[in-house]
Design an enzyme around this catalytic site. Structure first.
Site, short mmCIF file in Angstrom:
data_model
loop_
_atom_site.label_atom_id
_atom_site.label_comp_id
_atom_site.label_asym_id
_atom_site.label_seq_id
_atom_site.Cartn_x
_atom_site.Cartn_y
_atom_site.Cartn_z
N ASP A 12 3.05 -47.31 21.90
CA ASP A 12 1.70 -47.06 22.41
C ASP A 12 0.72 -47.77 21.49
O ASP A 12 0.69 -47.51 20.29
CB ASP A 12 1.39 -45.56 22.43
CG ASP A 12 2.12 -44.84 23.54
OD1 ASP A 12 2.81 -45.51 24.32
OD2 ASP A 12 2.02 -43.60 23.61
N ASP A 131 4.05 -42.10 37.34
CA ASP A 131 3.77 -40.97 36.46
C ASP A 131 3.67 -39.72 37.32
O ASP A 131 2.76 -39.61 38.14
CB ASP A 131 2.44 -41.18 35.72
CG ASP A 131 2.53 -42.29 34.67
OD1 ASP A 131 3.62 -42.86 34.51
OD2 ASP A 131 1.50 -42.60 34.04
#
Lengths: 274, 217
Positions: A12, A131
């Site tokens: 990330d 997601d």
């Protein structure tokens, strides 16, 4: 022999720096995503994934530099996701050295974008990020009015966008199938319920999607143990497994994870990096 | 200084290909210059030529045809001049007589055969064939030298839904197994092509690129 199960560490990245801590031996700058990528490359990762969670426009620009510097050192496939909304975004990432882009919110708001992107750059380049959260039905009501898992098998998981903040009302399995029809060459399936919990993949979600589509599925969200990786492949039917914190925090190394998968009968690539 | 040109015709991961070639070139005694170019005149001067390609066959062919003079220079240098040539992915598929992806599109015709959709015997196998697979060499070749093949060999990175089915077994140099044989490398004379991506195949890929940069057909 056939294809090996891919093990994909995910970084990330925010404003050019790794957000979650990375603890590698011999890594001088643990916050530099390129240094982390090089360490994963040397350890035998099968692909790399950068998720750009930039807070600002300036931060967004830094991902191109991160990808370009990574591509100079790592001769393996690199996927970049986060904030990919236009054909120009994709072109810039590919020119920087990315091989695939992961698209999330834009796939939900403008499904035609996936068709256009796949036509332009090829299906192999377009990963759609699915997601999903398990649907909870307040109306059914459990004891004390607690939310309970919905029994309705028709729509067990719902798609979320904007980093898991916005529900879309879309059924995850249907959405996944539709994205493949549009030209997605791969699906990155993340359980928002499990992400960061270290309690394992949402196996039912992963398998429901993997069995519904002809393209490879990457299982993501929730890995805390090496058994979770095995479950993702064996029970979730994933072609690849993605994890972040177990590698970043040095809980396990890439070779440990691969040896574990191999010892459980899952074929992995054990080549030494160049 | 010798010159290696990577052809830019709007298709392909040019940066990745150039990075891998530059990395290998730097390890050679007399490093060649690596040039990414859309200029046919630069390609005419090249000592080695690499043709990348990512996307659909017809789009890539149209892109190559759209670069004025490029096809003629390639025919002149590779076919008549014998310059070492490496095609990768769709850049390899373009060597075929024709592509059968969506529509039938004529290819360069350097390796007789057709580009056909993969049809694994096990319908459960995913398409695209995306990921790491081992090779089985069908015919030894200088570009595959020093690369261990077979089940315990090194892995190559593949990502494709179509492959080149050659008319002659002689030009199919290596295969991979994915519910049946998949063409992994083709070649004849000074022409070589890989369906997998050497620039993304770590140890195996860098070795193949080194072999190409040293190759005297």
């Amino acid at each position: 022999m056939s294809l090996k199960t891919r093990l994909i560490p995910c970084l990330d990245v925010k404003d050019g720096r790794v957000v979650k801590g990375v603890q590698f031996v011999d890594l001088i700058d643990a916050g530099d995503p390129v240094a982390a990528a090089i360490a994963y490359d040397a350890a035998g990762a099968d692909e790399l994934c950068f998720l750009d969670i930039a807070a600002s426009h300036e931060g967004r620009e830094t991902i191109f530099d991160v990808v370009a510097r990574t591509a100079e050192h790592c001769f393996m496939p690199v996927t970049v996701g986060g904030g990919v909304r236009t054909i120009e975004d994709i072109r810039k990432l590919l020119l920087s050295g990315a091989d695939k882009v992961a698209i999330n919110s834009a796939a939900v708001t403008d499904p035609d974008f996936i068709s256009r992107a796949a036509d332009k750059f090829g299906n192999q380049c377009i990963v759609v990020s699915v997601d999903a959260k398990q649907r909870l039905d307040q109306a059914v009501g459990g004891d004390n009015g607690q939310a309970v898992r919905r029994e309705d098998k028709e729509s067990q998981w719902e798609i979320y966008t904007h980093g898991g903040r916005k529900p879309s009302g879309l059924d995850a399995v249907e959405f996944a199938a539709r994205m493949v029809e549009r030209g997605a060459g791969e699906l990155l399936v993340t359980s928002m319920d499990r992400d960061g919990t270290r309690s394992g993949f949402d196996i039912a979600l992963t398998r429901a999607i993997a069995d519904a589509v002809a393209v490879p599925v990457i299982a993501s969200g929730g890995v805390g143990t090496l058994d979770h990786l095995v479950e993702g492949v064996r029970e979730g039917h994933a072609s690849a497994v993605l994890a972040a914190s177990i590698f970043h925090f040095g809980t396990f190394t890439i070779p440990q994870a691969k040896q574990y998968l191999q010892s459980h009968g899952i074929a992995v690539r054990m080549d030494r990096a160049a | 200084m010798s010159l290696v040109t990577i052809i830019d015709y709007g298709a392909g991961n040019l940066r990745s290909a150039a990075n891998a070639f530059e990395r290998v070139a730097a390890t050679l005694d007399t490093p060649p210059e690596i040039l990414v170019t859309a200029d046919p005149e630069a390609v005419r001067r090249a000592d080695r030529i690499m043709l990348p390609g990512v996307g659909a066959f017809a789009d890539c062919k149209a892109g190559l045809d759209a670069v004025a003079g490029m096809r003629e220079v390639l025919e002149e240098r590779v076919i008549a001049g014998g310059v070492p040539f490496l095609g990768v992915c769709v850049g390899m598929q373009l060597l075929a007589s024709e592509g059968r992806e969506k529509t039938v599109t004529p290819g360069l015709g350097w390796i007789p055969g057709a580009v056909e959709r993969l049809t694994p015997s096990d319908p459960g196998l995913k398409i695209p064939h995306m990921g790491w697979n081992t090779l089985t060499v069908q015919k030894p070749h200088a570009l595959l030298a020093g690369i261990p093949d077979g089940p315990d060999g090194l892995h190559a990175y593949f990502v494709h839904s179509y492959h080149l089915v050659t008319d002659s077994a002689d030009t199919r140099l290596a295969i991979a197994d994915y519910g049946g044989p998949v063409t992994a490398a083709v070649g004849r004379d000074n022409i070589f092509g890989t369906q997998f991506h050497p620039e993304k195949s770590q140890a195996l890929g860098l070795k193949l690129i080194e072999n190409f940069l040293r190759w005297t057909p």
